[in-house]
Design a protein around this motif. Structure first.
Motif, short mmCIF file in Angstrom:
data_model
loop_
_atom_site.label_atom_id
_atom_site.label_comp_id
_atom_site.label_asym_id
_atom_site.label_seq_id
_atom_site.Cartn_x
_atom_site.Cartn_y
_atom_site.Cartn_z
N GLN A 114 -6.60 1.34 0.01
CA GLN A 114 -6.72 1.08 1.45
C GLN A 114 -6.22 -0.31 1.79
O GLN A 114 -5.56 -0.51 2.82
N SER A 115 -6.49 -1.28 0.93
CA SER A 115 -6.04 -2.66 1.16
C SER A 115 -4.52 -2.75 1.14
O SER A 115 -3.91 -3.39 2.02
N TYR A 126 -3.36 6.72 8.35
CA TYR A 126 -1.99 7.00 7.89
C TYR A 126 -1.75 8.50 7.82
O TYR A 126 -2.68 9.30 7.81
N CYS A 172 -2.33 -0.32 1.58
CA CYS A 172 -1.76 0.44 2.70
C CYS A 172 -1.86 -0.36 3.99
O CYS A 172 -0.94 -0.34 4.81
N GLU A 173 -2.95 -1.07 4.17
CA GLU A 173 -3.11 -1.91 5.35
C GLU A 173 -2.09 -3.04 5.36
O GLU A 173 -1.49 -3.36 6.40
N THR A 174 -1.86 -3.63 4.17
CA THR A 174 -0.84 -4.69 4.05
C THR A 174 0.53 -4.15 4.42
O THR A 174 1.28 -4.79 5.17
N HIS A 218 1.26 -1.45 6.26
CA HIS A 218 1.27 -1.08 7.67
C HIS A 218 1.41 -2.31 8.57
O HIS A 218 2.18 -2.30 9.54
N ASN A 219 0.69 -3.37 8.25
CA ASN A 219 0.74 -4.60 9.05
C ASN A 219 2.09 -5.31 8.98
O ASN A 219 2.40 -6.15 9.82
#
Length: 202
Positions: free
Chosen positions: A78-79, A121, A81-83, A85-86
């Protein structure tokens, strides 16, 4: 002895006929496989990898609902994927476990899995493991990172310790994303993905 050897050869041939006919291993620099093929997202939309790709690239991760390695890697996944995405890297999760479609890997189970974790996502159903075969993906989780031109720059694991987050020394995927976004060559571009086998239909 000859009869035994012949019997073993026949059994091996019969068994191999039931194995998936995977395509050649996806090499670095390759373009996104089957980029315009539409897959069903948990939202009900039909989504292609080209449509999911963002300005800075695309991260494709083969995942499962019930794999113990997925559970051990959830927070890390999750971390990262967030990186991605951002930083305007599209994120797609693909479930290719066709052998479990009537159980814990069904579309309904995928929806429940994503809802419980509030995943923002795409989470796509890979019918007949078509995408897994095209990517030569065999484990969950297994990651493929493509740059803004759609070329493969990293494939493999999230990091060097999939079984134990406290023992991580090399954040392989995070480093690959950072180097790609900086316009650099990815220093460690391939690694072994250790996890559960993707369960294709026999």
């Amino acid at each position: 002895m000859i009869k035994s050897a012949l019997y073993l050869s026949v059994c091996t041939l019969l068994f191999s006929s039931f194995l998936p006919a995977n395509e050649a291993s996806l090499e670095l620099g390759a373009t996104i496989p089957k980029a315009d093929t539409r897959l069903t997202d948990i939202s009900g939309k039909e989504v292609s990898l080209n449509a999911a790709k963002s300005n800075a690239g695309l991260l494709v991760i083969f995942v499962a609902n019930q794999c113990p390695y997925m559970l051990r890697n959830e927070q890390r996944l999750q971390s990262i994927c967030e990186t991605a995405h951002n930083n305007r890297v599209g994120v797609v999760m693909i479930n290719s476990n066709e052998a479990g479609r009537n159980a814990g890997e069904s579309l309904a189970a995928m929806k429940e899995y994503a809802a419980q974790r509030k995943l923002p996502y795409y989470y796509l159903v890979d019918r007949n493991a078509e995408m897994a075969d095209a990517f030569d993906a065999n484990h969950t989780p297994e990651c493929f990172l493509f740059d803004k031109t759609g070329k493969l720059v990293y494939k493999g694991a999230i990091d060097d310790s999939p079984g134990n987050a406290e023992a991580v020394k090399n954040k392989l995927l995070h480093n690959a994303i950072t180097e790609m976004l900086a316009g650099k060559n990815v220093a460690v571009a391939t690694s072994s993905a250790l996890g559960c086998n993707i369960k294709r239909k026999m």
